[in-house]
Design an enzyme around this catalytic site. Structure first.
Site, PDB file in Angstrom:
ATOM      1  N   GLY A 237      33.698 -82.476 -17.352  1.00  0.00           N
ATOM      2  CA  GLY A 237      34.325 -83.269 -16.293  1.00  0.00           C
ATOM      3  C   GLY A 237      35.642 -82.626 -15.869  1.00  0.00           C
ATOM      4  O   GLY A 237      35.891 -82.401 -14.679  1.00  0.00           O
ATOM      5  N   HIS A 238      36.473 -82.307 -16.866  1.00  0.00           N
ATOM      6  CA  HIS A 238      37.754 -81.647 -16.554  1.00  0.00           C
ATOM      7  C   HIS A 238      37.509 -80.295 -15.873  1.00  0.00           C
ATOM      8  O   HIS A 238      38.209 -79.936 -14.920  1.00  0.00           O
ATOM      9  CB  HIS A 238      38.550 -81.371 -17.837  1.00  0.00           C
ATOM     10  CG  HIS A 238      38.965 -82.594 -18.596  1.00  0.00           C
ATOM     11  ND1 HIS A 238      38.465 -82.905 -19.836  1.00  0.00           N
ATOM     12  CD2 HIS A 238      39.864 -83.565 -18.291  1.00  0.00           C
ATOM     13  CE1 HIS A 238      39.034 -84.017 -20.276  1.00  0.00           C
ATOM     14  NE2 HIS A 238      39.879 -84.449 -19.351  1.00  0.00           N
TER      15      HIS A 238
ATOM     16  N   SER B 178      33.483 -88.009 -21.347  1.00  0.00           N
ATOM     17  CA  SER B 178      34.807 -88.527 -21.680  1.00  0.00           C
ATOM     18  C   SER B 178      35.216 -87.912 -23.007  1.00  0.00           C
ATOM     19  O   SER B 178      34.373 -87.691 -23.882  1.00  0.00           O
ATOM     20  CB  SER B 178      34.725 -90.049 -21.817  1.00  0.00           C
ATOM     21  OG  SER B 178      35.847 -90.532 -22.532  1.00  0.00           O
TER      22      SER B 178
ATOM     23  N   GLN C  47      42.681 -95.619 -11.753  1.00  0.00           N
ATOM     24  CA  GLN C  47      43.784 -94.656 -11.883  1.00  0.00           C
ATOM     25  C   GLN C  47      43.968 -93.875 -10.575  1.00  0.00           C
ATOM     26  O   GLN C  47      45.096 -93.683 -10.105  1.00  0.00           O
ATOM     27  CB  GLN C  47      43.483 -93.703 -13.042  1.00  0.00           C
ATOM     28  CG  GLN C  47      44.417 -92.511 -13.140  1.00  0.00           C
ATOM     29  CD  GLN C  47      44.250 -91.757 -14.446  1.00  0.00           C
ATOM     30  OE1 GLN C  47      44.718 -92.188 -15.477  1.00  0.00           O
ATOM     31  NE2 GLN C  47      43.579 -90.617 -14.414  1.00  0.00           N
TER      32      GLN C  47
ATOM     33  N   LYS D 140      35.895 -91.028 -12.473  1.00  0.00           N
ATOM     34  CA  LYS D 140      35.511 -91.937 -13.567  1.00  0.00           C
ATOM     35  C   LYS D 140      36.632 -92.955 -13.809  1.00  0.00           C
ATOM     36  O   LYS D 140      36.392 -94.110 -14.120  1.00  0.00           O
ATOM     37  CB  LYS D 140      35.220 -91.167 -14.854  1.00  0.00           C
ATOM     38  CG  LYS D 140      34.559 -92.058 -15.907  1.00  0.00           C
ATOM     39  CD  LYS D 140      34.459 -91.384 -17.226  1.00  0.00           C
ATOM     40  CE  LYS D 140      35.791 -91.235 -17.853  1.00  0.00           C
ATOM     41  NZ  LYS D 140      36.010 -91.985 -19.076  1.00  0.00           N
TER      42      LYS D 140
END
Ligand code: PAF
Length: 276
Positions: A27-28, A176, A144, A140
């Site tokens: 994801g990052h 995650s 935020q 996700k």
């Protein structure tokens, strides 16, 4: 870091930032690729931010592996890896925080009081230090992203916020860093978050617009697995996060579920068929 960014800006470079808390996953890396494509210099920060964790949360246990993260950053083309210490960002006598009025009063903000105050504060600080033109965050963490966009707009910060899509495991579980806490036996329960989102979209496709019915079905699905405790399952306005009663346009469905001790979140935009 700030002096370096100032110098690169003076040289006319476009800077991007991907702020992270480390223990990097695909994801990052996808956020980094996105940032890299849109800039000359890609900065990534790794900082497990103490101010966004509550007293009974997993700050101490949060997974960390800087050596592995550095190698991943290098392979993703990160130009500058910024890894401050807590004492660098919050020195003696620190007392300035950023709080938003209403966006934190929903979803994760209710069960994690003070969380978004910590997030907004650290992100503002990282922006001031690294001075990016562009910053990329994962969708996700939907709430935020909304909060950061709002802060940037409200405080006239000159940073373009880009949201990158949620990357999933082959079984649908959203990637995650906290997935590292899950045991094999807990995986089916962890999968139920994504399954309930898919099922909800199917209900919407079949014409169900009553939010209560959809939320109830999603909760039943999740609760059919051992070891799950629902924090919230919410269908709400995708910009204000105010709860909805009926789905008459694209709506955010967001959920947080504890699987054993691991708190997982996921979300999707439910889209009704409005063609008729
Ligand atoms: O999403 C995260 O990993 C964190 O909340 C962030 C944005 C890096 C701030 O600490």
């Amino acid at each position: 870091m700030q002096a370096l960014s100032t110098e690169m800006r003076l040289q006319g470079k476009i800077l991007s930032l991907v702020p992270t808390m480390g223990f990097l996953h695909e994801g990052h890396l996808s956020l980094m690729h996105r940032a890299k494509a849109a800039s000359d210099i890609l900065i990534t920060s790794i900082f497990v931010n103490p101010t966004q964790f509550g007293p009974n949360e997993d700050f101490g246990a949060y997974p960390r592996n800087l050596e592995r993260d550095s190698a991943l950053c290098q392979s993703a083309g990160v130009d500058i890896l910024f890894t401050p210490e807590a004492s660098d960002l919050y020195g003696d006598g620190y007392q300035t925080y950023i709080s938003l009025e209403s966006l934190p009063n929903h979803l994760c903000g209710l069960s994690r009081p003070g969380h978004f105050r910590g997030v907004a504060t650290v992100v503002a600080k990282l922006f001031h230090i690294t001075q990016p033109h562009i910053a990329v965050f994962g969708q996700k963490d939907y709430q935020q992203v909304l909060i950061i966009r709002r802060m940037v707009q409200d405080l006239d910060m000159n940073v373009d916020i880009i949201a990158g899509p949620t990357i999933r495991e082959p079984d649908g579980l959203a990637k995650s860093s906290r997935n590292a806490y899950l045991t094999d036996a807990q995986r089916p329960a962890a999968r139920s978050l994504h399954q309930s989102l898919l099922m909800s979209q199917k209900m919407v496709d079949s014409g169900v617009v009553d939010v209560k019915l959809i939320v109830k079905a999603a909760c039943l699905l999740i609760q059919s697995f051992d070891d799950t405790v629902i924090d919230y399952v919410s269908i709400c306005h995708s910009e204000t996060l105010e709860p909805l009663e009926t789905i008459d346009g694209p709506a955010l469905m967001a959920l947080a579920v504890r699987v054993g001790k691991t708190r997982l979140i996921d979300n999707t935009i439910l889209k009704p068929d409005l063609t008729e």
